[in-house]
Design a protein around this motif. Structure first.
Motif, PDB file in Angstrom:
ATOM      1  N   THR A  52      -2.409 -57.070  29.385  1.00  0.00           N
ATOM      2  CA  THR A  52      -1.501 -56.385  28.432  1.00  0.00           C
ATOM      3  C   THR A  52      -0.308 -56.439  29.336  1.00  0.00           C
ATOM      4  N   SER A  53       0.949 -56.531  28.701  1.00  0.00           N
ATOM      5  CA  SER A  53       2.175 -56.521  29.438  1.00  0.00           C
ATOM      6  C   SER A  53       3.166 -56.283  28.422  1.00  0.00           C
ATOM      7  N   THR A  54       4.337 -56.535  28.916  1.00  0.00           N
ATOM      8  CA  THR A  54       5.629 -56.832  27.880  1.00  0.00           C
ATOM      9  C   THR A  54       6.517 -57.822  28.415  1.00  0.00           C
ATOM     10  N   ILE A  78      -5.085 -63.108  36.227  1.00  0.00           N
ATOM     11  CA  ILE A  78      -4.208 -62.030  35.525  1.00  0.00           C
ATOM     12  C   ILE A  78      -2.698 -62.236  36.127  1.00  0.00           C
ATOM     13  N   ILE A  82       0.641 -62.914  34.371  1.00  0.00           N
ATOM     14  CA  ILE A  82       2.145 -61.815  34.398  1.00  0.00           C
ATOM     15  C   ILE A  82       3.225 -62.687  34.714  1.00  0.00           C
ATOM     16  N   LYS A  86       7.050 -63.426  32.610  1.00  0.00           N
ATOM     17  CA  LYS A  86       8.111 -62.996  33.245  1.00  0.00           C
ATOM     18  C   LYS A  86       9.333 -63.844  32.798  1.00  0.00           C
TER      19      LYS A  86
END
Lengths: 118, 429
Positions: A52-54, A78, A82, A86
């Motif tokens: 999970t991230s943004t 992972i 990520i 970005k």
């Protein structure tokens, strides 16, 4: 032969597991129930995580939207996942379930939004 | 501006949403949810990690997705809510039966809402630095873990680059992983107690996965830096939780996150005259989640801090249903036999703490936490002085909520039942 120390996540007991790998042959000690052995075997052969991230959003009520991989991906991917996120920038509106990035880091898994940003 | 409604729910987080949906299902038409944030969902909106809803929806959702399910139900049921609205007071009317909820927002200004019933669902807050008595300077760079979580996950900002985390509660562990994934270096998580207050799964997946060390029986004894945090000093603590001289270790960093416990937010409850428990800091409630003030109910983290949101939803659903019953005049029977429930010998508190046998539903869930880590123990339930049930537990820890279920027919069978005691016991050989 290779051994690894793990902590079982099956319940609050958190058994200290020792996994011995001899080629295909995997033995687990330290577990108090079968779930411990099952967890340890999966963890040493094919550990996977939901990530999970943004992701950045412009023109919405908030500058970021929360996202997740639709299913679990190999633990080793992972960081790539990520990093790939970005470089993604979205424009509002973004809806829960929208695909934000498909086939992230060649895992075959899509990253989807988990929130509405309107 | 003045208005009247049957039921005001204070807080639009998981507790308030579930209570509203349940009250509407039970037939309450006139409901108003008051939420101080700009959207419904409460703290779930910043909890972007997965693991929510395994009990409720049988799948692993992220926080915003879990909240989304309940927000959708509220919107489908067309339950009215006000956002950006802050409640500042709750008081009883002169006659005593109805409550006046005073709230304000930019559009309506100050308003008095007259309600026949109120559900308190304000949630909890993090214990701040001031309550922890950490010595040292007060530079920028010291945040509660939840504040940092909101910055990173909602506002898209990083609070710092080199991080020390004090407290190994779940929010601290989750933030250790989150900050790491966002490019920060989390140097250490320090925990005062000899065990972590967080879930094992979080220790493994948030710390072990990223090689972040967890130092138990360790605390922060100094913070250096005048404008910005430059370092924190850790020290080992003894069994008395006091620092041991000679064990100090200075860790250079620019950020200190605090994850040192949550406190139910009950300023409003206090103003309304609600009796609070010194153990939970939440209201004392009966089987219907009703406080000492008739028609004022409480559920969720404002009542006691939960480990899983699923239990918040479950509890709030029950509270919403009971508030509906109250509004329909079905919670009468105040004169009926009242039983006191208390925790002893390791059981720190119970929710509820009293029950009326006639008013209870067929099954009453009693939730509580234990004060220590217990292995191979029994959870014993006593009706007056007679043990009626023993439940063997392999392990119990303060970080996880426990529960026992009381059956109405068993209570009715017991003559002169005045008190129920729940206790941790060593199993008899």
């Amino acid at each position: 032969m290779e051994t690894r120390e793990l902590t079982c996540i099956g319940c609050p007991l958190g058994c200290a597991l020792t996994v011995t790998m001899n080629g295909e042959d995997i033995t687990v000690t330290g577990n108090t129930c079968p779930r411990g052995a099952e967890y340890a075997k999966k963890e040493v052969t094919d550990p996977r995580r939901i990530v999970t991230s943004t992701v950045r959003v412009t023109g919405g009520s908030l500058p970021a939207v929360s996202v997740k991989t639709k299913s679990d991906i190999p633990k080793g991917k992972i960081e790539d996942c990520i990093l790939a996120l970005k470089n993604v920038s979205l424009t509002a509106p973004v809806h829960m379930g929208d695909v934000v990035l498909s086939n992230v880091a060649d895992t075959g898994v899509d990253v989807i939004a988990t929130k509405n940003i309107l | 501006m003045n208005r009247t409604t049957d039921l005001v729910i204070i807080g639009g987080g998981p507790a308030g949403l579930a209570a509203a949906v349940a009250a509407r299902k039970a037939g309450v038409q006139d409901i108003l949810i008051l939420e101080r944030d700009r959207e419904l969902g409460g703290i779930l909106n910043q909890c972007i990690h997965n693991g929510f809803g395994l009990h409720t929806f049988k799948e692993e959702l992220t926080g915003p997705e879990y909240a989304g399910r309940f927000i959708a139900q509220v919107q489908e049921a067309e339950i009215p809510y006000l956002l950006n609205t802050m409640v500042v007071d709750i008081s009883a009317t002169a006659g005593g039966k109805t409550k006046i909820v005073t709230a304000m927002n930019k559009e309506d200004g100050l308003m008095n809402i007259e309600a026949r019933a109120v559900i308190l669902a304000m949630g909890c807050r993090e214990r701040p630095r001031g309550a922890l008595n950490i010595p040292g300077y007060r530079p920028a760079g010291i945040y509660s873990a939840g504040t940092a979580q909101r910055f990173v996950n909602m506002e898209g900002r990083m609070p710092g680059r080199e991080v020390v985390i004090l407290g190994s509660g779940d929010i601290g562990l989750i933030m250790a992983r989150r900050m790491t994934l966002e490019g920060a270096k989390v140097k250490v998580v320090a925990e005062l107690m000899p065990y972590s207050g967080g879930l094992k799964r979080n220790i493994v997946q948030c710390l072990d996965d990223f090689g972040i060390p967890l130092k138990l029986s360790t605390t922060v004894i100094d913070i250096k830096g005048k404008e910005r945090v430059e370092s924190v000093t850790l020290a080992k603590v003894g069994p008395d939780r006091k620092p041991i001289p000679g064990t100090e270790e200075e860790i250079p960093c620019d950020t200190l996150l605090l994850s040192c416990g949550l406190i139910p937010e009950n300023e409003l409850s206090g103003m309304a005259g609600v009796t609070l428990s010194p153990v939970t800091s939440g209201p004392v409630v009966n089987e219907s989640f009703e406080t000492n003030i008739e028609g004022v109910f409480a559920c969720g983290n404002v009542l006691h801090v939960h480990d899983l949101v699923d239990y918040v939803s479950e509890e709030a659903t029950a509270a919403g249903g009971r508030a509906a019953a109250y509004l329909k005049g079905e919670l009468e029977g105040e004169g009926s036999q009242e039983v006191t429930i208390k925790g002893e010998g390791g059981v720190r508190y119970t929710v509820p703490s009293t029950l009326h046998v006639d008013r209870m539903t067929d099954k009453q869930v009693v939730r509580f936490r234990v004060g220590n880590v217990y292995q191979n123990c029994d959870l014993a339930v006593y009706f007056n002085d007679t043990c009626i049930q023993k439940l063997h537990k392999k392990v119990m820890a303060p970080g996880e909520m426990e529960q026992v279920i009381l059956l109405k027919n068993k209570l009715q069978e017991t003559e002169n039942l005045t008190n129920i005691t729940i206790r941790v016991e060593q199993p008899t050989a």
